[in-house]
Motif scaffolding. Structure first.
Motif, PDB file in Angstrom:
ATOM      1  N   GLU A   1     -42.006 -12.709  14.326  1.00  0.00           N
ATOM      2  CA  GLU A   1     -42.028 -12.584  15.896  1.00  0.00           C
ATOM      3  C   GLU A   1     -41.798 -11.203  16.382  1.00  0.00           C
ATOM      4  O   GLU A   1     -42.907 -11.183  17.459  1.00  0.00           O
ATOM      5  CB  GLU A   1     -40.499 -13.047  16.303  1.00  0.00           C
ATOM      6  N   TYR A   2     -41.337 -10.201  15.675  1.00  0.00           N
ATOM      7  CA  TYR A   2     -41.548  -8.809  15.826  1.00  0.00           C
ATOM      8  C   TYR A   2     -43.419  -8.565  16.014  1.00  0.00           C
ATOM      9  O   TYR A   2     -43.581  -7.783  16.815  1.00  0.00           O
ATOM     10  CB  TYR A   2     -40.849  -7.863  15.028  1.00  0.00           C
TER      11      TYR A   2
ATOM     12  N   GLY B   1     -48.952  -8.623  20.957  1.00  0.00           N
ATOM     13  CA  GLY B   1     -49.087  -9.304  22.298  1.00  0.00           C
ATOM     14  C   GLY B   1     -49.593 -10.572  22.268  1.00  0.00           C
ATOM     15  O   GLY B   1     -50.048 -11.260  23.257  1.00  0.00           O
ATOM     16  N   ARG B   2     -49.526 -11.387  21.018  1.00  0.00           N
ATOM     17  CA  ARG B   2     -49.698 -12.770  20.978  1.00  0.00           C
ATOM     18  C   ARG B   2     -48.637 -13.388  21.482  1.00  0.00           C
ATOM     19  O   ARG B   2     -48.652 -14.722  21.877  1.00  0.00           O
ATOM     20  CB  ARG B   2     -49.614 -13.207  19.338  1.00  0.00           C
ATOM     21  N   SER B   3     -47.274 -13.011  21.392  1.00  0.00           N
ATOM     22  CA  SER B   3     -46.068 -13.454  22.051  1.00  0.00           C
ATOM     23  C   SER B   3     -45.401 -12.713  23.291  1.00  0.00           C
ATOM     24  O   SER B   3     -45.794 -11.631  23.368  1.00  0.00           O
ATOM     25  CB  SER B   3     -44.804 -13.718  21.244  1.00  0.00           C
ATOM     26  N   GLN B   4     -44.882 -13.506  24.196  1.00  0.00           N
ATOM     27  CA  GLN B   4     -44.499 -12.814  25.491  1.00  0.00           C
ATOM     28  C   GLN B   4     -43.110 -11.886  24.865  1.00  0.00           C
ATOM     29  O   GLN B   4     -42.475 -12.370  24.186  1.00  0.00           O
ATOM     30  CB  GLN B   4     -43.950 -13.666  26.440  1.00  0.00           C
ATOM     31  N   ILE B   5     -42.963 -10.936  25.418  1.00  0.00           N
ATOM     32  CA  ILE B   5     -41.838  -9.883  25.310  1.00  0.00           C
ATOM     33  C   ILE B   5     -40.818 -10.389  26.374  1.00  0.00           C
ATOM     34  O   ILE B   5     -41.007 -10.407  27.398  1.00  0.00           O
ATOM     35  CB  ILE B   5     -42.028  -8.406  25.371  1.00  0.00           C
ATOM     36  N   LYS B   6     -39.444 -10.972  25.588  1.00  0.00           N
ATOM     37  CA  LYS B   6     -38.658 -11.489  26.701  1.00  0.00           C
ATOM     38  C   LYS B   6     -37.182 -10.960  26.096  1.00  0.00           C
ATOM     39  O   LYS B   6     -36.965 -10.688  24.775  1.00  0.00           O
ATOM     40  CB  LYS B   6     -38.785 -13.062  26.712  1.00  0.00           C
TER      41      LYS B   6
ATOM     42  N   TYR C   1     -39.019  -4.510  21.514  1.00  0.00           N
ATOM     43  CA  TYR C   1     -39.965  -5.686  22.002  1.00  0.00           C
ATOM     44  C   TYR C   1     -38.952  -6.927  22.263  1.00  0.00           C
ATOM     45  O   TYR C   1     -39.295  -8.118  22.283  1.00  0.00           O
ATOM     46  CB  TYR C   1     -41.114  -6.380  21.247  1.00  0.00           C
ATOM     47  N   GLY C   2     -37.623  -6.643  22.493  1.00  0.00           N
ATOM     48  CA  GLY C   2     -36.636  -7.827  22.720  1.00  0.00           C
ATOM     49  C   GLY C   2     -35.941  -8.452  21.627  1.00  0.00           C
ATOM     50  O   GLY C   2     -35.498  -9.272  21.695  1.00  0.00           O
ATOM     51  N   ILE C   3     -36.276  -7.850  20.477  1.00  0.00           N
ATOM     52  CA  ILE C   3     -35.789  -8.574  19.161  1.00  0.00           C
ATOM     53  C   ILE C   3     -34.661  -7.750  18.434  1.00  0.00           C
ATOM     54  O   ILE C   3     -34.667  -6.452  18.671  1.00  0.00           O
ATOM     55  CB  ILE C   3     -37.031  -8.408  17.773  1.00  0.00           C
ATOM     56  N   LEU C   4     -33.459  -8.435  18.129  1.00  0.00           N
ATOM     57  CA  LEU C   4     -32.610  -7.698  17.662  1.00  0.00           C
ATOM     58  C   LEU C   4     -32.951  -7.258  16.187  1.00  0.00           C
ATOM     59  O   LEU C   4     -33.334  -7.999  15.237  1.00  0.00           O
ATOM     60  CB  LEU C   4     -31.178  -8.848  17.417  1.00  0.00           C
TER      61      LEU C   4
END
Length: 276
Positions: free
Chosen positions: A78-79, A85-90, A104-107
């Motif tokens: 996911e990182y 840019g394939r997944s939305q940064i949320k 990018y919002g990842i723990l």
């Protein structure tokens, strides 16, 4: 050793603590997966992830060093996806952007859990240290207690429902196995980058420094020699007329590495010194 060899052979002074951390050659080399001989970044699993990731900043390297551990490893795909840019940064909560923007919002780090607890659940520096200890040492009774405090705190301080708070708590699960704190990852990432920088910019000198570091491990020496050959750096056998004690870079039409006399079994230092 690599820095010393560059000084000896090219008369270039390198201050390894002041190298640029945006060197394009270094990141391009990592993106190609040329990681043999590097600190923390070699090995088939890590190399595959680096090829997918295409790192562009030291933060990417720090994050990979921290994520490539039992537990957080599941966050790597996911990182990479968010980085590319394939997944939305949320973010799991708007407040989290403050401390998770660079990842990018990842723990990624233990610290991320602490800031989550402070920002969302109302912990202070003293109480969050108990939380850190519970997660880091995986103490079941303390974890159950902190679970309750965290979920209640998120409802009180951030207006969440119990379900939303539980979802965030579940994100902490991987870190109960193994989690790096940010300072540790940054130190490892820095040294990893320094080795990559030397390999990318001074390949013969760096690989010449790697060889004696693996002395005694025949299989590893063989892997390093194969990497030298792939890089177009010939590794020559010992020679009574041109070898020194250790591996040496020979300046010819193209850089070569010559085995040292001390790599010959039963040839002592005194004899090697006399020959030289």
């Amino acid at each position: 050793n690599a820095v010393r060899l560059v000084k000896d052979h090219r008369n270039i002074d390198i201050d390894i603590e002041k190298i640029p951390f945006d060197d394009r050659k270094t990141f391009e080399m990592l993106s190609r997966g040329e990681t043999e001989g590097l600190f923390q970044l070699n090995g088939s699993g890590m190399t595959k992830h680096l090829i997918d990731l295409k790192p562009t900043t030291i933060h990417d390297i720090n994050a990979m060093v921290a994520l490539y551990r039992p537990g957080p490893m599941n966050n790597i795909p996911e990182y990479i996806s968010r980085k590319q840019g394939r997944s939305q940064i949320k973010y799991f909560h708007p407040k989290a952007e403050k401390f998770l923007a660079k990842s990018y919002g990842i723990l990624v780090y233990q610290d991320d859990l602490l800031f989550t607890a402070m920002e969302l659940a109302g912990y202070n520096w003293e109480t969050v240290d108990k939380f850190r200890k519970a997660v880091g040492k995986k103490i079941p009774a303390e974890m159950a207690k902190q679970h309750e405090i965290f979920v209640q705190g998120c409802q009180t301080h951030s207006g969440m429902t119990q379900e939303q708070a539980e979802q965030i708590w579940n994100l902490f699960e991987p870190f109960q196995g193994y989690g790096f704190n940010k300072a540790h990852a940054a130190c490892y990432g820095r040294v990893a980058y320094q080795t990559a920088y030397m390999k990318a910019n001074f390949p013969a000198e760096y690989m010449c420094a790697v060889l004696p570091a693996e002395a005694g491990d025949t299989e590893k020496i063989s892997e390093v020699i194969s990497e030298c050959q792939r890089m177009g750096i010939p590794v020559l056998p010992p020679d009574i007329n041109s070898s020194f004690k250790d591996f040496t870079v020979i300046k010819a039409e193209k850089d070569q590495i010559r085995f040292g006399l001390l790599t010959i079994k039963n040839l002592g230092e005194g004899v090697a010194g006399a020959i030289i």
